[in-house]
Write an enzyme that holds these catalytic residues in place. Structure first.
Site, PDB file in Angstrom:
ATOM      1  N   HIS A 178       0.791  -1.317  -0.050  1.00 21.07           N
ATOM      2  CA  HIS A 178      -0.089   0.137   0.003  1.00 21.07           C
ATOM      3  C   HIS A 178       0.729   1.435   0.175  1.00 21.07           C
ATOM      4  CE1 HIS A 178      -3.394  -2.847   1.435  1.00 21.07           C
ATOM      5  NE2 HIS A 178      -2.431  -3.204   1.830  1.00 21.07           N
ATOM      6  N   SER A 299      14.177  21.862 -16.291  1.00 16.33           N
ATOM      7  CA  SER A 299      12.871  22.647 -16.633  1.00 16.33           C
ATOM      8  C   SER A 299      13.348  24.068 -16.994  1.00 16.33           C
ATOM      9  CB  SER A 299      12.081  22.767 -15.208  1.00 16.33           C
ATOM     10  OG  SER A 299      11.281  23.915 -15.293  1.00 16.33           O
ATOM     11  N   LYS A 305      15.234  21.872 -11.152  1.00 12.98           N
ATOM     12  CA  LYS A 305      14.495  20.563 -11.485  1.00 12.98           C
ATOM     13  C   LYS A 305      15.598  19.777 -12.186  1.00 12.98           C
ATOM     14  CE  LYS A 305      10.591  19.851 -11.827  1.00 12.98           C
ATOM     15  NZ  LYS A 305       9.240  19.861 -11.518  1.00 12.98           N
ATOM     16  N   GLU A 312       9.496   8.405 -16.958  1.00 17.99           N
ATOM     17  CA  GLU A 312       8.080   9.028 -17.166  1.00 17.99           C
ATOM     18  C   GLU A 312       7.748   8.308 -18.705  1.00 17.99           C
ATOM     19  OE1 GLU A 312       7.206  12.892 -15.634  1.00 17.99           O
ATOM     20  OE2 GLU A 312       9.428  12.905 -15.797  1.00 17.99           O
TER      21      GLU A 312
END
Ligand code: ARG
Length: 486
Positions: A178, A299, A305, A312
């Site tokens: 979980h 970024s 970043k 991804e």
């Protein structure tokens, strides 16, 4: 990896004219009117099926050789055909072939080019054959080659994971259920779980290849042919394991394409799970791993970043992998026997799944072994989450307490820990004895992270010793599956 439908309203990138020596339409005999220009572009597949040119030529060489051996083609015609096809293959490979939309597909472009080069002998190549068994053969050869290429990269990824795991057999991290800290595990054990998932995908790829590798050639349009063909010869020349046993099924079966996209979708799903862990673990909140700069981007507005773009993207590819599977299942649903033009729609989803599988695995094979592992953060996170609570309960059971009572006792101890921000292993003996008088000094052995992981010492368990054994067995397991590819 582009999915381009040819736009029938725009002029085709490929030439619409064709040299005068070969007829534009190889099937033009019964027609009086010309094909509508829109229809011609709409029904053509050459823009996307030209990638099968090598397989198409290979199939034609085998067909011509078989025809020669059974006496349907002369030796002279056979020699001319082979020479012509070889020349065409080189022209295509050099990027100098003029593909023509008015010749519809890869098959008729090559056949027309052959006729241009060698005349009548070229017109004899299609004896006893149809584009229906030809295209089914070409796709199977193409998927077979793709399976072998993907298997090689999949093996590279698997070996990279084993290498990574071997460096971390005793690196401790929290194991999750979980996404809550559950029990401490070793990072090597976690990596070997990825290994198991991707090894099953390799196994599935092998099974797909086995079903792909059956030969439709000889089924002709649908019913077979009246020429004295010998399918055994073509089967051997093309390296097929078996001959498709029913001509109607041979030209209409696309199960193998669905099989492939299904296996691709399952592997994409696995890769997306690993990708998700990469993305989470690279975040400032986890800081478990760092991916090399070469696999990340920045970024344009936020200077701090470093984005895990490759992970991804691999995660995102699952969408098209699932879509391609749905497209093919839906394509085949309700099609009456045998070949229908619908089947031309099989190629783009299939090719896209091939590319997607290939590139995603390659990205991970390059990236995963290069990641940096932050052992300190992993360890700290494993300590924080009361991950040795089960070990305390098990210890109490071994002192004679029923498991449910032990669960209750430990629950109270954890509540105390949460309220006072103190881990189980850091509580004093007196505090622990306040929850059960069965507790003594020896309990601290199991409350350490090392004590916890070392105690799970059986086949498949997380103990460093077990992970070392899993790592030791892994290379032979990779070798044994898909043994024709190293
Ligand atoms: N381009 C066609 C395909 O991709 C080749 C087979 C066409 N056969 C036919 N009878 N129209 O399926």
């Amino acid at each position: 990896m582009t999915r381009s439908h040819s736009d029938p309203t725009k002029p085709a990138a490929t030439s619409a004219t064709s040299p005068a020596s070969a007829p534009v339409k190889l099937w033009g005999g019964r027609f009086e009117g010309n094909t509508d220009a829109f229809v011609e572009a709409f029904t053509a597949s050459v823009t996307f099926d030209q990638r099968m040119y090598r397989q198409d030529i290979r199939g034609s060489v085998a067909h011509a050789t078989m025809l020669m051996r059974v006496g349907v083609l002369t030796k002279e015609d056979h020699a001319l055909i082979l020479e012509g096809l070889e020349n065409i293959e080189q022209t295509i490979a050099a990027g100098k072939f003029e593909w023509s939309v008015s010749r519809e597909d890869v098959h008729m472009n090559i056949e027309a080019a052959l006729i241009e080069r060698i005349g009548d002998a070229g017109k004899r190549l299609h004896t006893g054959r149809s584009r229906n068994d030809q295209v089914a053969t070409d796709i199977r050869l193409y998927v077979r080659d793709a399976c072998d290429e993907i298997a090689a990269v999949q093996k590279r990824l698997l070996r990279g994971l084993v290498e990574l795991a071997s460096k971390h057999t005793d690196t401790i991290m929290p194991g999750f259920t979980h996404l809550q800290s559950a029990q401490p595990v070793t990072f090597g054990h976690h990596v070997m779980a990825w290994f198991e998932m991707l090894l099953r995908d390799l196994e599935r790829l092998q099974e797909v290849r086995n079903r792909v590798n059956r030969m439709p050639l000889g089924a002709a349009a649908l019913a077979g042919t009246s020429y004295p063909i010998d399918r055994q010869i073509t089967m051997e020349l093309l390296g097929f394991d078996a001959i498709a046993e029913n001509s109607l099924d041979a030209v209409s079966d696309r199960d193998f394409a669905i099989d492939f996209t299904a296996a691709a979708a399952i592997c994409a799903m696995h890769l997306s799970r690993i990708a998700e862990e990469m993305v989470l673990w690279m975040s400032a909140q986890f800081q478990f791993v760092d991916l090399p700069d070469a696999f990340c981007t920045g970024s344009s507005i936020m200077p701090q970043k470093k984005n895990p773009d490759v992970a991804e993207l691999v995660r995102g590819k699952t969408g098209r992998a699932n879509g391609n599977l749905m497209a093919l299942l839906t394509l085949m649903k309700g099609q009456p026997l045998t070949y229908n033009k619908d089947n031309q729609e099989d190629k783009e989803p299939l090719f896209d799944s091939i590319d997607t599988w290939m590139y995603s695995v390659r990205a991970f094979a390059d990236m995963l072994p290069a990641m940096e592992v932050n052992k300190a953060s992993m360890r700290e996170a494993a300590i924080k989450g009361f991950s040795t609570a089960t070990d305390l309960a098990d210890w109490l059971v071994k002192q004679g307490m029923p498991f449910r009572d032990a669960h209750e006792v430990v629950g109270k101890a954890v509540k105390h820990g949460v309220d006072n921000q103190i881990d189980l292993g850091d509580m004093s003996l007196e505090t622990l004895q306040g929850f059960s008088d069965k507790i003594d000094e020896s309990v601290f052995e199991v409350l350490t992270l090392e004590g916890s992981v070392n105690s799970r010492d059986h086949l498949g368990g997380t103990a460093p010793k077990q992970v070392q054994q899993a790592v030791a067995k892994a290379p032979a397991r990779v070798d044994a599956i898909y043994p024709t590819v190293s």
